[in-house]
Design a protein around this motif. Sequence first.
Motif, PDB file in Angstrom:
ATOM      1  N   LYS A  10      24.427 -35.222 -24.646  1.00 25.03           N
ATOM      2  CA  LYS A  10      23.208 -34.658 -24.903  1.00 25.03           C
ATOM      3  C   LYS A  10      23.702 -32.863 -25.438  1.00 25.03           C
ATOM      4  O   LYS A  10      24.567 -32.697 -25.465  1.00 25.03           O
ATOM      5  N   TYR A  50      13.034 -42.355 -27.608  1.00 26.14           N
ATOM      6  CA  TYR A  50      12.297 -42.259 -25.965  1.00 26.14           C
ATOM      7  C   TYR A  50      10.914 -42.740 -26.254  1.00 26.14           C
ATOM      8  O   TYR A  50      10.160 -42.426 -25.505  1.00 26.14           O
ATOM      9  N   HIS A  53       8.784 -43.143 -23.249  1.00 24.50           N
ATOM     10  CA  HIS A  53       8.364 -42.017 -22.577  1.00 24.50           C
ATOM     11  C   HIS A  53       7.084 -41.485 -23.443  1.00 24.50           C
ATOM     12  O   HIS A  53       6.477 -40.480 -22.797  1.00 24.50           O
ATOM     13  N   PHE A  58       6.641 -34.852 -20.292  1.00 24.54           N
ATOM     14  CA  PHE A  58       8.086 -34.488 -20.658  1.00 24.54           C
ATOM     15  C   PHE A  58       8.267 -34.653 -22.256  1.00 24.54           C
ATOM     16  O   PHE A  58       9.323 -34.429 -22.677  1.00 24.54           O
ATOM     17  N   LEU A  62      11.157 -33.262 -24.379  1.00 26.64           N
ATOM     18  CA  LEU A  62      12.341 -33.909 -24.498  1.00 26.64           C
ATOM     19  C   LEU A  62      12.871 -34.257 -25.832  1.00 26.64           C
ATOM     20  O   LEU A  62      14.256 -34.133 -26.265  1.00 26.64           O
ATOM     21  N   THR A  92      18.798 -38.739 -12.372  1.00 23.58           N
ATOM     22  CA  THR A  92      18.379 -37.864 -13.842  1.00 23.58           C
ATOM     23  C   THR A  92      18.173 -36.256 -13.311  1.00 23.58           C
ATOM     24  O   THR A  92      18.401 -35.577 -14.005  1.00 23.58           O
ATOM     25  N   ARG A 103      26.173 -35.517 -13.889  1.00 26.66           N
ATOM     26  CA  ARG A 103      25.181 -34.737 -14.185  1.00 26.66           C
ATOM     27  C   ARG A 103      25.255 -33.637 -13.043  1.00 26.66           C
ATOM     28  O   ARG A 103      24.649 -32.530 -13.181  1.00 26.66           O
ATOM     29  N   LYS A 110      16.254 -31.428 -15.166  1.00 23.26           N
ATOM     30  CA  LYS A 110      15.844 -32.792 -15.621  1.00 23.26           C
ATOM     31  C   LYS A 110      16.141 -32.996 -16.726  1.00 23.26           C
ATOM     32  O   LYS A 110      16.335 -34.243 -17.223  1.00 23.26           O
ATOM     33  N   GLN A 111      15.671 -32.116 -17.796  1.00 24.07           N
ATOM     34  CA  GLN A 111      15.416 -32.235 -19.248  1.00 24.07           C
ATOM     35  C   GLN A 111      17.139 -32.241 -19.771  1.00 24.07           C
ATOM     36  O   GLN A 111      17.383 -33.056 -20.330  1.00 24.07           O
ATOM     37  N   ASN A 113      19.971 -32.671 -19.049  1.00 22.88           N
ATOM     38  CA  ASN A 113      20.801 -33.155 -18.051  1.00 22.88           C
ATOM     39  C   ASN A 113      22.101 -33.990 -18.483  1.00 22.88           C
ATOM     40  O   ASN A 113      22.611 -34.715 -17.934  1.00 22.88           O
ATOM     41  N   HIS A 116      23.090 -39.209 -21.206  1.00 28.42           N
ATOM     42  CA  HIS A 116      21.990 -40.460 -21.061  1.00 28.42           C
ATOM     43  C   HIS A 116      23.007 -41.802 -20.688  1.00 28.42           C
ATOM     44  O   HIS A 116      24.091 -42.054 -21.055  1.00 28.42           O
ATOM     45  N   GLY A 117      22.177 -42.674 -20.029  1.00 32.00           N
ATOM     46  CA  GLY A 117      22.844 -44.085 -19.780  1.00 32.00           C
ATOM     47  C   GLY A 117      21.745 -45.054 -19.953  1.00 32.00           C
ATOM     48  O   GLY A 117      20.545 -44.788 -19.349  1.00 32.00           O
TER      49      GLY A 117
HETATM   50  P1  CMP Z   1      17.419 -40.269 -20.015  1.00 32.70           P
HETATM   51  O1  CMP Z   1      18.279 -40.794 -19.259  1.00 32.70           O
HETATM   52  O2  CMP Z   1      18.100 -39.760 -21.291  1.00 32.70           O
HETATM   53  O3  CMP Z   1      16.181 -40.842 -20.125  1.00 32.70           O
HETATM   54  C1  CMP Z   1      15.090 -40.009 -20.380  1.00 32.70           C
HETATM   55  C2  CMP Z   1      15.191 -38.690 -20.238  1.00 32.70           C
HETATM   56  O4  CMP Z   1      13.782 -38.076 -19.949  1.00 32.70           O
HETATM   57  C3  CMP Z   1      15.949 -38.271 -19.023  1.00 32.70           C
HETATM   58  O5  CMP Z   1      17.211 -38.653 -19.181  1.00 32.70           O
HETATM   59  C4  CMP Z   1      15.563 -36.707 -19.137  1.00 32.70           C
HETATM   60  O6  CMP Z   1      16.321 -35.995 -20.027  1.00 32.70           O
HETATM   61  C5  CMP Z   1      14.249 -36.803 -19.316  1.00 32.70           C
HETATM   62  N1  CMP Z   1      13.319 -36.464 -18.346  1.00 32.70           N
HETATM   63  C6  CMP Z   1      13.309 -37.649 -17.143  1.00 32.70           C
HETATM   64  N2  CMP Z   1      12.058 -37.044 -16.445  1.00 32.70           N
HETATM   65  C7  CMP Z   1      11.809 -35.881 -16.899  1.00 32.70           C
HETATM   66  C8  CMP Z   1      11.175 -34.652 -16.205  1.00 32.70           C
HETATM   67  N3  CMP Z   1      10.414 -35.081 -14.908  1.00 32.70           N
HETATM   68  N4  CMP Z   1      11.049 -33.471 -16.751  1.00 32.70           N
HETATM   69  C9  CMP Z   1      12.042 -33.534 -17.737  1.00 32.70           C
HETATM   70  N5  CMP Z   1      12.540 -34.282 -18.427  1.00 32.70           N
HETATM   71  C10 CMP Z   1      12.506 -35.438 -17.746  1.00 32.70           C
END
Ligand code: CMP
Length: 133
Positions: A10, A50, A53, A58, A62, A92, A103, A110-111, A113, A116-117
């Motif tokens: 990322k 995404y 989501h 988020f 994101l 995450t 990670r 969390k954002q 991070n 990705h997988g």
């Molecule tokens: P990823 O594995 O790419 O899948 C969804 C992404 O959303 C996750 O990694 C994080 O980057 C983001 N994400 C998931 N939960 C949260 C959260 N609670 N707050 C902020 N970002 C999040």
Amino acid sequence: MISQTLAIIKPDAVENKFIGKIITLIEFHGFAISKMRMLRLKKEEAQKFYSIHRGKPFFDPLVDFMISGDIVAICLESENAVDKWREVIGATDPEMAKEGTIRKIFASSKQCNAVHGSDSNENAKIELDFFFN
Ligand code: CMP
């Protein structure tokens, strides 16, 4: 049986110059890299990637984060690639991730991070098609 998954390095990890270290760990853990490309997502592309989501608090941050810089999309191959890669990257939230996971080592929140997988074989196919077809 050999299977595939999608890894993304990322924008935070690219910005912090962690591409090489993350690829070293990918190879150390026994994955083969069969495809790889560096790119910058457009807003509509990140929203589509995404879309599961959409509506979550988020989601907009994101998407903004994912278009803030270059990313590296990688097709990984190994036995049980989806589960194995998720184990290697960790939770995450980096604070919850096990010691030694990608990670835990490279992520800051969390954002942001680092990687990705894909979360299932079905989504791995959809996500690999997104970047490589
Ligand atoms: P990823 O594995 O790419 O899948 C969804 C992404 O959303 C996750 O990694 C994080 O980057 C983001 N994400 C998931 N939960 C949260 C959260 N609670 N707050 C902020 N970002 C999040």
